[in-house]
Motif scaffolding. Structure first.
Motif, mmCIF file in Angstrom:
data_model
loop_
_atom_site.group_PDB
_atom_site.id
_atom_site.type_symbol
_atom_site.label_atom_id
_atom_site.label_comp_id
_atom_site.label_asym_id
_atom_site.label_seq_id
_atom_site.Cartn_x
_atom_site.Cartn_y
_atom_site.Cartn_z
ATOM 1 N N GLN A 79 -27.755 39.996 15.937
ATOM 2 C CA GLN A 79 -28.287 40.055 17.297
ATOM 3 C C GLN A 79 -28.096 38.707 18.002
ATOM 4 O O GLN A 79 -27.687 38.655 19.165
ATOM 5 N N LEU A 80 -28.339 37.624 17.279
ATOM 6 C CA LEU A 80 -28.182 36.293 17.854
ATOM 7 C C LEU A 80 -26.714 35.991 18.145
ATOM 8 O O LEU A 80 -26.394 35.381 19.169
ATOM 9 N N GLU A 81 -25.818 36.450 17.262
ATOM 10 C CA GLU A 81 -24.383 36.254 17.496
ATOM 11 C C GLU A 81 -23.929 37.001 18.756
ATOM 12 O O GLU A 81 -23.114 36.492 19.524
ATOM 13 N N LYS A 82 -24.458 38.190 18.985
ATOM 14 C CA LYS A 82 -24.113 38.948 20.188
ATOM 15 C C LYS A 82 -24.631 38.257 21.446
ATOM 16 O O LYS A 82 -24.040 38.372 22.510
ATOM 17 N N ARG A 83 -25.731 37.550 21.305
ATOM 18 C CA ARG A 83 -26.344 36.845 22.434
ATOM 19 C C ARG A 83 -25.879 35.388 22.502
ATOM 20 O O ARG A 83 -26.568 34.542 23.072
ATOM 21 N N ASN A 84 -24.712 35.107 21.968
ATOM 22 C CA ASN A 84 -24.200 33.741 21.906
ATOM 23 C C ASN A 84 -24.208 33.053 23.264
ATOM 24 O O ASN A 84 -24.574 31.883 23.388
ATOM 25 N N PHE A 85 -23.817 33.764 24.305
ATOM 26 C CA PHE A 85 -23.795 33.172 25.644
ATOM 27 C C PHE A 85 -25.202 32.790 26.100
ATOM 28 O O PHE A 85 -25.406 31.769 26.746
ATOM 29 N N THR A 90 -29.430 28.678 26.882
ATOM 30 C CA THR A 90 -30.766 28.163 26.566
ATOM 31 C C THR A 90 -30.690 26.718 26.095
ATOM 32 O O THR A 90 -31.480 25.869 26.527
ATOM 33 N N ILE A 91 -29.734 26.422 25.227
ATOM 34 C CA ILE A 91 -29.572 25.056 24.713
ATOM 35 C C ILE A 91 -29.212 24.098 25.840
ATOM 36 O O ILE A 91 -29.811 23.021 25.975
ATOM 37 N N ILE A 92 -28.246 24.478 26.657
ATOM 38 C CA ILE A 92 -27.796 23.612 27.755
ATOM 39 C C ILE A 92 -28.939 23.362 28.747
ATOM 40 O O ILE A 92 -29.160 22.226 29.183
ATOM 41 N N LYS A 93 -29.688 24.400 29.103
ATOM 42 C CA LYS A 93 -30.804 24.217 30.028
ATOM 43 C C LYS A 93 -31.856 23.272 29.450
ATOM 44 O O LYS A 93 -32.377 22.417 30.154
ATOM 45 N N GLN A 94 -32.154 23.449 28.180
ATOM 46 C CA GLN A 94 -33.158 22.596 27.542
ATOM 47 C C GLN A 94 -32.695 21.139 27.539
ATOM 48 O O GLN A 94 -33.449 20.235 27.880
ATOM 49 N N LEU A 95 -31.453 20.916 27.143
ATOM 50 C CA LEU A 95 -30.933 19.553 27.057
ATOM 51 C C LEU A 95 -30.807 18.899 28.432
ATOM 52 O O LEU A 95 -31.061 17.700 28.578
ATOM 53 N N SER A 96 -30.423 19.664 29.438
ATOM 54 C CA SER A 96 -30.204 19.077 30.765
ATOM 55 C C SER A 96 -31.495 18.574 31.396
ATOM 56 O O SER A 96 -31.451 17.776 32.329
ATOM 57 N N GLY A 97 -32.623 18.998 30.904
ATOM 58 C CA GLY A 97 -33.907 18.516 31.405
ATOM 59 C C GLY A 97 -34.488 17.369 30.604
ATOM 60 O O GLY A 97 -35.595 16.910 30.877
ATOM 61 N N MET A 98 -33.745 16.882 29.612
ATOM 62 C CA MET A 98 -34.260 15.834 28.733
ATOM 63 C C MET A 98 -33.607 14.486 29.013
ATOM 64 O O MET A 98 -32.448 14.424 29.414
ATOM 65 N N GLN A 99 -34.347 13.439 28.756
ATOM 66 C CA GLN A 99 -33.836 12.070 28.825
ATOM 67 C C GLN A 99 -33.239 11.706 27.471
ATOM 68 O O GLN A 99 -33.662 12.237 26.438
ATOM 69 N N ALA A 100 -32.271 10.809 27.458
ATOM 70 C CA ALA A 100 -31.641 10.381 26.201
ATOM 71 C C ALA A 100 -32.680 9.824 25.236
ATOM 72 O O ALA A 100 -32.618 10.073 24.027
ATOM 73 N N SER A 118 -38.576 28.325 19.655
ATOM 74 C CA SER A 118 -39.461 29.147 20.481
ATOM 75 C C SER A 118 -38.680 29.870 21.585
ATOM 76 O O SER A 118 -38.864 31.077 21.801
ATOM 77 N N SER A 119 -37.787 29.148 22.255
ATOM 78 C CA SER A 119 -36.994 29.751 23.342
ATOM 79 C C SER A 119 -36.073 30.848 22.816
ATOM 80 O O SER A 119 -35.923 31.893 23.446
ATOM 81 N N LEU A 120 -35.445 30.602 21.673
ATOM 82 C CA LEU A 120 -34.520 31.593 21.117
ATOM 83 C C LEU A 120 -35.267 32.823 20.614
ATOM 84 O O LEU A 120 -34.765 33.942 20.737
ATOM 85 N N ASN A 121 -36.460 32.639 20.075
ATOM 86 C CA ASN A 121 -37.251 33.787 19.641
ATOM 87 C C ASN A 121 -37.603 34.694 20.813
ATOM 88 O O ASN A 121 -37.708 35.905 20.648
ATOM 89 N N SER A 122 -37.760 34.123 21.995
ATOM 90 C CA SER A 122 -38.079 34.958 23.161
ATOM 91 C C SER A 122 -36.884 35.817 23.584
ATOM 92 O O SER A 122 -37.066 36.830 24.259
ATOM 93 N N LEU A 123 -35.664 35.439 23.169
ATOM 94 C CA LEU A 123 -34.478 36.246 23.476
ATOM 95 C C LEU A 123 -34.361 37.479 22.577
ATOM 96 O O LEU A 123 -33.750 38.471 22.961
ATOM 97 N N LEU A 124 -34.933 37.403 21.391
ATOM 98 C CA LEU A 124 -34.731 38.442 20.379
ATOM 99 C C LEU A 124 -35.637 39.648 20.611
ATOM 100 O O LEU A 124 -36.821 39.498 20.927
ATOM 101 N N GLU A 125 -35.057 40.820 20.415
ATOM 102 C CA GLU A 125 -35.829 42.052 20.524
ATOM 103 C C GLU A 125 -36.632 42.303 19.251
ATOM 104 O O GLU A 125 -37.736 42.818 19.299
ATOM 105 N N GLU A 126 -36.044 41.968 18.109
ATOM 106 C CA GLU A 126 -36.754 42.074 16.836
ATOM 107 C C GLU A 126 -36.233 40.996 15.899
ATOM 108 O O GLU A 126 -35.158 40.450 16.101
ATOM 109 N N GLY A 127 -37.017 40.661 14.895
ATOM 110 C CA GLY A 127 -36.666 39.573 13.993
ATOM 111 C C GLY A 127 -37.037 38.246 14.627
ATOM 112 O O GLY A 127 -37.585 38.189 15.732
ATOM 113 N N GLU A 128 -36.745 37.173 13.892
ATOM 114 C CA GLU A 128 -37.092 35.865 14.444
ATOM 115 C C GLU A 128 -36.198 34.751 13.923
ATOM 116 O O GLU A 128 -35.597 34.876 12.850
#
Length: 140
Positions: A79-85, A90-100, A118-128
Motif C-alpha cells: 500500500q505504501l509503495e502504491k502511495r509513493n508519490f 509528505t516528506i518534502i512538505k515536512q522538510l521544507s518547513g524545517m530549519q537546517a 505519524s504523517s505516513l500512518n494518516s495516509l494508510l487505510e489499514e496497517g501502520e
C-alpha cells in the motif's frame, strides 16, 4: 561406607542437575538467536526504501536525504509503495518547513522520523508504519 555411597550419589545428582540447567540455558539462547534473525528478515521484507530526495529547507539550505520505512506487514508495504508519490510529497512538505539547525542533531533527526511516521500512518487505510529510518542525510 554407606555415608560415602550416599555422598557420591548426592554429588552425582548435583552434577546432573547443573548439566541439565546449563543445557537448558544454552538451548534457550540458541532459540532466541534464531527468532531475532527471522525478525530481521521480516523487517527487511516489510520495509520500503525511499531513494534520495533533494529539497530546500526553510532556511537557506538544502537537504539530500533517503529513508527506509518499516511497516507492520507486506500488505501495508504494498500500500505504501502504491502511495509513493504521496510519501514523497509528505516528506518534502515536512522538510521544507524545517530549519537546517532542527535536523542537524540527533534529537532533530529522531523528531523528524517520529513526525514522518505519524504523517505516513494518516495516509494508510489499514496497517501502520512501525518505524522510519533516515539512511542518508546531507545538509548544505
Amino acid at each position: 561406607m554407606k555415608n560415602g555411597v550416599k555422598l557420591l550419589i548426592i554429588s552425582m545428582l548435583i552434577v546432573i542437575i547443573i548439566l541439565a540447567a546449563g543445557l537448558y540455558l544454552f538451548c534457550q539462547k540458541t532459540v532466541e538467536g534464531t527468532e531475532n534473525e527471522s525478525s530481521v528478515d521480516e523487517i527487511v521484507a516489510n520495509s520500503v526504501e525511499i531513494p534520495e530526495l533533494t529539497t530546500n529547507l526553510a532556511s537557506d539550505h538544502f537537504i539530500r536525504i533517503a529513508f527506509t520505512i518499516q511497516t507492520d506487514s507486506k500488505k501495508t508495504k504494498q500500500q505504501l509503495e502504491k502511495r509513493n508519490f504521496q510519501v514523497n510529497n509528505t516528506i518534502i512538505k515536512q522538510l521544507s518547513g524545517m530549519q537546517a539547525e532542527e535536523i542537524k542533531g540527533t534529537e532533530g533527526k529522531i523528531q523528524l522520523e517520529e513526525t514522518l511516521k505519524s504523517s505516513l500512518n494518516s495516509l494508510l487505510e489499514e496497517g501502520e508504519v512501525e518505524q522510519v529510518y533516515i539512511t542518508t542525510a546531507i545538509i548544505q
